[in-house]
Design an enzyme around this catalytic site. Structure first.
Site, PDB file in Angstrom:
ATOM      1  N   ARG A  16      27.172  23.054  -4.439  1.00  0.00           N
ATOM      2  CA  ARG A  16      25.953  23.875  -4.575  1.00  0.00           C
ATOM      3  C   ARG A  16      25.170  23.807  -3.258  1.00  0.00           C
ATOM      4  O   ARG A  16      25.545  23.087  -2.320  1.00  0.00           O
ATOM      5  CB  ARG A  16      25.094  23.380  -5.756  1.00  0.00           C
ATOM      6  N   ASP A  60      33.409  11.113  -3.686  1.00  0.00           N
ATOM      7  CA  ASP A  60      32.133  10.409  -3.527  1.00  0.00           C
ATOM      8  C   ASP A  60      32.132   9.934  -2.083  1.00  0.00           C
ATOM      9  O   ASP A  60      32.946   9.086  -1.699  1.00  0.00           O
ATOM     10  CB  ASP A  60      32.064   9.223  -4.495  1.00  0.00           C
ATOM     11  N   ASN A  87      27.744  17.133   4.771  1.00  0.00           N
ATOM     12  CA  ASN A  87      26.535  17.773   4.219  1.00  0.00           C
ATOM     13  C   ASN A  87      25.965  17.040   3.006  1.00  0.00           C
ATOM     14  O   ASN A  87      24.767  17.119   2.753  1.00  0.00           O
ATOM     15  CB  ASN A  87      26.882  19.225   3.840  1.00  0.00           C
ATOM     16  N   TYR A 152      14.928   8.042   2.791  1.00  0.00           N
ATOM     17  CA  TYR A 152      15.638   9.256   3.211  1.00  0.00           C
ATOM     18  C   TYR A 152      15.478   9.454   4.721  1.00  0.00           C
ATOM     19  O   TYR A 152      16.460   9.679   5.445  1.00  0.00           O
ATOM     20  CB  TYR A 152      15.043  10.432   2.439  1.00  0.00           C
ATOM     21  N   THR A 187      16.837  24.836  -1.980  1.00  0.00           N
ATOM     22  CA  THR A 187      17.992  24.410  -2.785  1.00  0.00           C
ATOM     23  C   THR A 187      17.443  23.509  -3.894  1.00  0.00           C
ATOM     24  O   THR A 187      16.242  23.217  -3.928  1.00  0.00           O
ATOM     25  CB  THR A 187      18.979  23.585  -1.951  1.00  0.00           C
TER      26      THR A 187
HETATM   27  P1  NAD Z   1      21.559  19.814  -3.066  1.00  0.00           P
HETATM   28  O1  NAD Z   1      21.008  18.676  -3.824  1.00  0.00           O
HETATM   29  O2  NAD Z   1      21.596  21.159  -3.719  1.00  0.00           O
HETATM   30  O3  NAD Z   1      23.040  19.522  -2.554  1.00  0.00           O
HETATM   31  C1  NAD Z   1      23.523  18.231  -2.277  1.00  0.00           C
HETATM   32  C2  NAD Z   1      24.984  18.195  -2.659  1.00  0.00           C
HETATM   33  O4  NAD Z   1      25.502  16.883  -2.310  1.00  0.00           O
HETATM   34  C3  NAD Z   1      25.192  18.355  -4.168  1.00  0.00           C
HETATM   35  O5  NAD Z   1      26.236  19.265  -4.423  1.00  0.00           O
HETATM   36  C4  NAD Z   1      25.540  16.963  -4.628  1.00  0.00           C
HETATM   37  O6  NAD Z   1      26.361  16.891  -5.784  1.00  0.00           O
HETATM   38  C5  NAD Z   1      26.275  16.416  -3.407  1.00  0.00           C
HETATM   39  N1  NAD Z   1      26.340  14.969  -3.410  1.00  0.00           N
HETATM   40  C6  NAD Z   1      25.366  14.073  -3.721  1.00  0.00           C
HETATM   41  N2  NAD Z   1      25.833  12.818  -3.668  1.00  0.00           N
HETATM   42  C7  NAD Z   1      27.147  12.908  -3.322  1.00  0.00           C
HETATM   43  C8  NAD Z   1      28.173  11.955  -3.098  1.00  0.00           C
HETATM   44  N3  NAD Z   1      27.944  10.645  -3.251  1.00  0.00           N
HETATM   45  N4  NAD Z   1      29.389  12.395  -2.731  1.00  0.00           N
HETATM   46  C9  NAD Z   1      29.634  13.729  -2.586  1.00  0.00           C
HETATM   47  N5  NAD Z   1      28.705  14.674  -2.797  1.00  0.00           N
HETATM   48  C10 NAD Z   1      27.473  14.270  -3.156  1.00  0.00           C
HETATM   49  O7  NAD Z   1      20.667  19.896  -1.732  1.00  0.00           O
HETATM   50  P2  NAD Z   1      20.914  20.608  -0.316  1.00  0.00           P
HETATM   51  O8  NAD Z   1      19.617  21.031   0.188  1.00  0.00           O
HETATM   52  O9  NAD Z   1      22.011  21.596  -0.387  1.00  0.00           O
HETATM   53  O10 NAD Z   1      21.370  19.341   0.542  1.00  0.00           O
HETATM   54  C11 NAD Z   1      22.390  19.418   1.517  1.00  0.00           C
HETATM   55  C12 NAD Z   1      22.047  18.510   2.680  1.00  0.00           C
HETATM   56  O11 NAD Z   1      20.897  19.011   3.362  1.00  0.00           O
HETATM   57  C13 NAD Z   1      21.695  17.075   2.286  1.00  0.00           C
HETATM   58  O12 NAD Z   1      22.256  16.172   3.221  1.00  0.00           O
HETATM   59  C14 NAD Z   1      20.186  17.044   2.402  1.00  0.00           C
HETATM   60  O13 NAD Z   1      19.691  15.741   2.636  1.00  0.00           O
HETATM   61  C15 NAD Z   1      19.984  17.968   3.575  1.00  0.00           C
HETATM   62  N6  NAD Z   1      18.638  18.536   3.690  1.00  0.00           N
HETATM   63  C16 NAD Z   1      18.096  19.275   2.696  1.00  0.00           C
HETATM   64  C17 NAD Z   1      16.816  19.822   2.840  1.00  0.00           C
HETATM   65  C18 NAD Z   1      16.173  20.659   1.774  1.00  0.00           C
HETATM   66  O14 NAD Z   1      14.960  20.918   1.866  1.00  0.00           O
HETATM   67  N7  NAD Z   1      16.883  21.145   0.795  1.00  0.00           N
HETATM   68  C19 NAD Z   1      16.111  19.581   4.027  1.00  0.00           C
HETATM   69  C20 NAD Z   1      16.694  18.817   5.027  1.00  0.00           C
HETATM   70  C21 NAD Z   1      17.964  18.305   4.856  1.00  0.00           C
END
Ligand code: NAD
Length: 260
Positions: A16, A60, A87, A152, A187
């Site tokens: 996702r 994982d 990611n 984080y 997201t």
């Molecule tokens: P999200 O929560 O929708 O997606 C994160 C994905 O990582 C999910 O599909 C989840 O199942 C997977 N995940 C979690 N733990 C896992 C594990 N142990 N092994 C494999 N997969 C795992 O959020 P997102 O925004 O799509 O996040 C993607 C990346 O972007 C992350 O690293 C997040 O820290 C980073 N990020 C997000 C934002 C934001 O505002 N959304 C901002 C800065 C950085």
């Protein structure tokens, strides 16, 4: 001609959010993509929709054995691996002084250890393939502080350290390593309403836009596809002379504050 024709890329956290958009865009640009996640049902569904150019593997990212199996599965399906997007990530809210060690370590294990294990497991395969790219997902909080997300932020700062060192150590193998540093992206991580079937996620998206109208110069929250576009740039030949760098994608949030 796609920008990633002939490439084979593993994208973690691809069930996702940003990872899903990266997988979709990379397939559109000609890559074969291994989507890795712990959300098997969602990941399988996205991979199925993407067809022959995609496979889903359960991974994982904090598991050493999991990484070995994922690289083997990618080679088995597509013959090689020459790209990685680290990611997957998780976020927990707490003041540092209230954060239990278990919670701190949980975030470290996924965000920081996961990124380290990904580089360690996939770089040899990329070298074997003659070179390629690694894109690590850091954050706006990798380059500045943010109260209530200290664990984080610490892991995201660490990801920049890993990125720079990996770039130095892997350049001779033809591997470029860079990091994306997203601000607030719409997201499930920023907009949990997306996970609640009874909630109106678009209403929450509008509320986020309203909040960020005041906080960031471009006046809105970012979209996951915009981060995917940056990951594509860093994974393609368009960035052929760039390695070891953080790329902030935040609508101008980090540029400073406005007093008018
Ligand atoms: P999200 O929560 O929708 O997606 C994160 C994905 O990582 C999910 O599909 C989840 O199942 C997977 N995940 C979690 N733990 C896992 C594990 N142990 N092994 C494999 N997969 C795992 O959020 P997102 O925004 O799509 O996040 C993607 C990346 O972007 C992350 O690293 C997040 O820290 C980073 N990020 C997000 C934002 C934001 O505002 N959304 C901002 C800065 C950085």
């Amino acid at each position: 001609m796609g920008k990633l024709d002939g490439r084979v890329v593993i994208v973690t956290g691809a069930a996702r959010g940003q990872g899903e958009q990266e997988a979709r865009l990379f397939v559109e640009e000609g890559a074969r993509v291994v989507l890795a996640d712990v959300l098997d049902e969602q990941g399988e569904a996205v991979a199925k929709e993407l067809g022959e150019q995609a496979r889903y593997v359960h991974l994982d990212v904090s598991s050493e054995e999991g990484w070995t199996a994922a690289v083997a599965a990618a080679k088995d399906a597509f013959g090689k691996v020459d790209g990685l997007v680290n990611n997957a990530g998780i976020l927990r809210f707490n003041a540092l002084v209230d954060t239990p060690l278990d919670e701190f370590m949980q975030v470290v294990n996924v965000n920081q250890v996961g990124c380290f294990l990904g580089i360690r497991a996939v770089a040899p395969a990329i070298a074997e393939a003659g070179g390629g790219t690694i894109v690590n997902t850091a954050s706006y909080t990798a380059v500045t502080g943010m109260a209530a997300v200290g664990t984080y932020a610490a892991t995201k700062h660490a990801i920049l350290g890993l990125t720079r060192v990996a770039a130095l150590e892997l350049a001779d193998s033809g591997i470029r390593v860079n990091a994306v540093c997203p601000g607030a992206i719409d997201t499930a991580m920023s907009n949990p309403a997306q996970l609640d079937p009874d909630a109106d996620a678009s209403e929450m998206s509008a509320a986020l836009d309203e909040l960020y109208r005041k906080l960031v110069p471009l006046g809105r929250v970012g979209r996951p596809r915009e981060v995917a576009d940056l990951a594509l740039f860093l994974s393609s030949g368009d960035s052929s002379y760039i390695t070891g760098q953080p790329f902030v994608i935040d609508g101008g949030w980090l540029a400073g504050v406005s007093i008018v």
